[in-house]
Design a protein around this motif. Structure first.
Motif, mmCIF file in Angstrom:
data_model
loop_
_atom_site.group_PDB
_atom_site.id
_atom_site.type_symbol
_atom_site.label_atom_id
_atom_site.label_comp_id
_atom_site.label_asym_id
_atom_site.label_seq_id
_atom_site.Cartn_x
_atom_site.Cartn_y
_atom_site.Cartn_z
ATOM 1 N N PHE A 57 0.853 -1.193 0.000
ATOM 2 C CA PHE A 57 0.000 0.000 0.000
ATOM 3 C C PHE A 57 0.886 1.239 0.000
ATOM 4 O O PHE A 57 1.557 1.517 1.010
ATOM 5 C CB PHE A 57 -0.917 -0.001 1.227
ATOM 6 N N HIS A 77 -9.367 3.404 4.034
ATOM 7 C CA HIS A 77 -8.962 2.203 3.298
ATOM 8 C C HIS A 77 -9.590 0.948 3.895
ATOM 9 O O HIS A 77 -10.045 0.067 3.179
ATOM 10 C CB HIS A 77 -7.436 2.060 3.319
ATOM 11 N N ARG A 80 -13.095 0.479 2.790
ATOM 12 C CA ARG A 80 -13.263 -0.004 1.415
ATOM 13 C C ARG A 80 -12.917 -1.487 1.296
ATOM 14 O O ARG A 80 -13.617 -2.263 0.647
ATOM 15 C CB ARG A 80 -12.361 0.789 0.466
ATOM 16 N N SER A 111 -8.140 -5.406 -10.423
ATOM 17 C CA SER A 111 -7.410 -4.249 -9.870
ATOM 18 C C SER A 111 -6.155 -4.715 -9.135
ATOM 19 O O SER A 111 -5.114 -4.052 -9.173
ATOM 20 C CB SER A 111 -8.304 -3.422 -8.950
ATOM 21 N N HIS A 112 -6.223 -5.857 -8.465
ATOM 22 C CA HIS A 112 -5.073 -6.318 -7.688
ATOM 23 C C HIS A 112 -4.008 -6.977 -8.557
ATOM 24 O O HIS A 112 -2.822 -6.891 -8.243
ATOM 25 C CB HIS A 112 -5.543 -7.239 -6.571
ATOM 26 N N ARG A 115 -1.876 -4.376 -9.658
ATOM 27 C CA ARG A 115 -0.982 -3.851 -8.612
ATOM 28 C C ARG A 115 0.144 -4.818 -8.272
ATOM 29 O O ARG A 115 0.947 -4.550 -7.387
ATOM 30 C CB ARG A 115 -1.767 -3.599 -7.320
HETATM 31 C C1 HEM Z 1 -9.536 -11.032 -0.597
HETATM 32 C C2 HEM Z 1 -8.633 -10.123 -0.278
HETATM 33 C C3 HEM Z 1 -8.743 -8.679 -0.659
HETATM 34 C C4 HEM Z 1 -9.844 -7.910 -0.886
HETATM 35 C C5 HEM Z 1 -11.296 -8.318 -0.827
HETATM 36 C C6 HEM Z 1 -9.388 -6.588 -1.229
HETATM 37 C C7 HEM Z 1 -10.221 -5.537 -1.532
HETATM 38 C C8 HEM Z 1 -9.808 -4.298 -1.904
HETATM 39 C C9 HEM Z 1 -10.682 -3.223 -2.274
HETATM 40 C C10 HEM Z 1 -12.212 -3.329 -2.314
HETATM 41 C C11 HEM Z 1 -9.920 -2.144 -2.574
HETATM 42 C C12 HEM Z 1 -10.416 -0.768 -3.013
HETATM 43 C C13 HEM Z 1 -10.847 -0.819 -4.452
HETATM 44 C C14 HEM Z 1 -9.699 -1.043 -5.395
HETATM 45 O O1 HEM Z 1 -8.830 -0.156 -5.471
HETATM 46 O O2 HEM Z 1 -9.640 -2.104 -6.017
HETATM 47 C C15 HEM Z 1 -8.545 -2.548 -2.404
HETATM 48 C C16 HEM Z 1 -7.457 -1.729 -2.624
HETATM 49 C C17 HEM Z 1 -6.170 -2.146 -2.505
HETATM 50 N N1 HEM Z 1 -5.719 -3.391 -2.155
HETATM 51 FE FE1 HEM Z 1 -6.859 -4.980 -1.683
HETATM 52 N N2 HEM Z 1 -8.022 -6.560 -1.193
HETATM 53 C C18 HEM Z 1 -7.597 -7.818 -0.845
HETATM 54 C C19 HEM Z 1 -6.291 -8.228 -0.707
HETATM 55 C C20 HEM Z 1 -5.211 -7.430 -0.924
HETATM 56 C C21 HEM Z 1 -3.842 -7.864 -0.783
HETATM 57 C C22 HEM Z 1 -3.412 -9.269 -0.367
HETATM 58 C C23 HEM Z 1 -3.067 -6.788 -1.110
HETATM 59 C C24 HEM Z 1 -1.555 -6.641 -1.141
HETATM 60 C C25 HEM Z 1 -0.696 -7.605 -1.024
HETATM 61 C C26 HEM Z 1 -3.944 -5.693 -1.455
HETATM 62 C C27 HEM Z 1 -3.541 -4.459 -1.877
HETATM 63 C C28 HEM Z 1 -4.360 -3.400 -2.180
HETATM 64 C C29 HEM Z 1 -3.886 -2.092 -2.572
HETATM 65 C C30 HEM Z 1 -2.425 -1.665 -2.712
HETATM 66 C C31 HEM Z 1 -5.016 -1.292 -2.761
HETATM 67 C C32 HEM Z 1 -5.047 0.187 -3.186
HETATM 68 C C33 HEM Z 1 -5.081 1.055 -1.994
HETATM 69 C C34 HEM Z 1 -5.082 2.509 -2.386
HETATM 70 O O3 HEM Z 1 -6.102 2.987 -2.900
HETATM 71 O O4 HEM Z 1 -4.068 3.167 -2.148
HETATM 72 N N3 HEM Z 1 -5.231 -6.126 -1.325
HETATM 73 N N4 HEM Z 1 -8.500 -3.838 -1.994
#
Ligand code: HEM
Length: 167
Positions: A57, A77, A80, A111-112, A115
């Protein structure tokens, strides 16, 4: 989810499929309702157990987690990310609910992937989320199994999309 439960029902031979799906959904909803407003606490516990996830992040990388926990940016965050599970658990296990869940999950996969998040990190996220639930909701074998099956289904869709074959 339906397919998975249907398979179980064939094995069990005596299962009322609709009732079984309904029961699993209710178990998951009831337990999620006990923690769904703990977004900050949940994201904190996931970051605490997985510094490599926190490091992904841009706003949080390298920062002190305890200090971050009280910031509004962290709360936003957390809302969300953890809110994703609230949206999923609110959907009904019928055709339109399953379709809406797939759309939400496919968006997270896309989206992920962009990233550079890995499947191993998604799996670690799941382990930490489940550990949080086990510590903070009324937890027993039924609840554990309902979450395991529910998350299996979410991750099946997630990883299919991740691998380029959205369901
Ligand atoms: C099932 C697991 C996860 C769910 C449901 C989830 C869900 C979300 C959601 C809903 C967002 C905001 C919408 C978007 O930007 O897509 C987000 C942002 C993000 N997620 Fe996840 N995520 C998960 C796992 C992870 C993991 C494992 C990582 C990193 C190793 C991660 C990294 C990020 C990052 C970097 C953002 C952007 C944050 C920002 O706006 O600066 N996520 N995630």
């Amino acid at each position: 989810m339906k397919l998975f439960i249907f398979t179980l029902c064939i094995v069990a031979a005596t299962c009322d499929l609709a009732q079984f799906v309904e029961d699993q959904t209710e178990i998951i909803r009831a337990s999620w309702n006990q923690v769904k407003h703990n977004e900050v606490d949940i994201l904190y516990s996931i970051f605490a157990a997985n510094p490599d996830i926190q490091a992904r992040f841009p706003q949080f990388a390298g920062k002190d987690l305890k200090t971050l926990k009280s910031s509004s940016s962290f709360a936003s965050h957390a809302g969300r990310i953890v809110g994703f599970f609230s949206k999923i658990t609110e959907l009904n296990p019928n055709d339109s609910g399953v379709s809406a869940a797939k759309t939400l999950i496919n968006e997270v996969a896309a989206s992920h992937k962009g990233r550079g998040v890995s499947k191993a990190q998604f799996n670690a996220f799941r382990v930490s989320l489940t550990a949080y639930l086990a510590d903070h909701v009324t937890w027993n074998e039924n609840v554990a199994q309902a979450w395991e099956k529910g998350l299996d289904n979410v991750y099946l869709v997630l990883f299919s999309a991740f691998d380029g074959s959205p369901m």
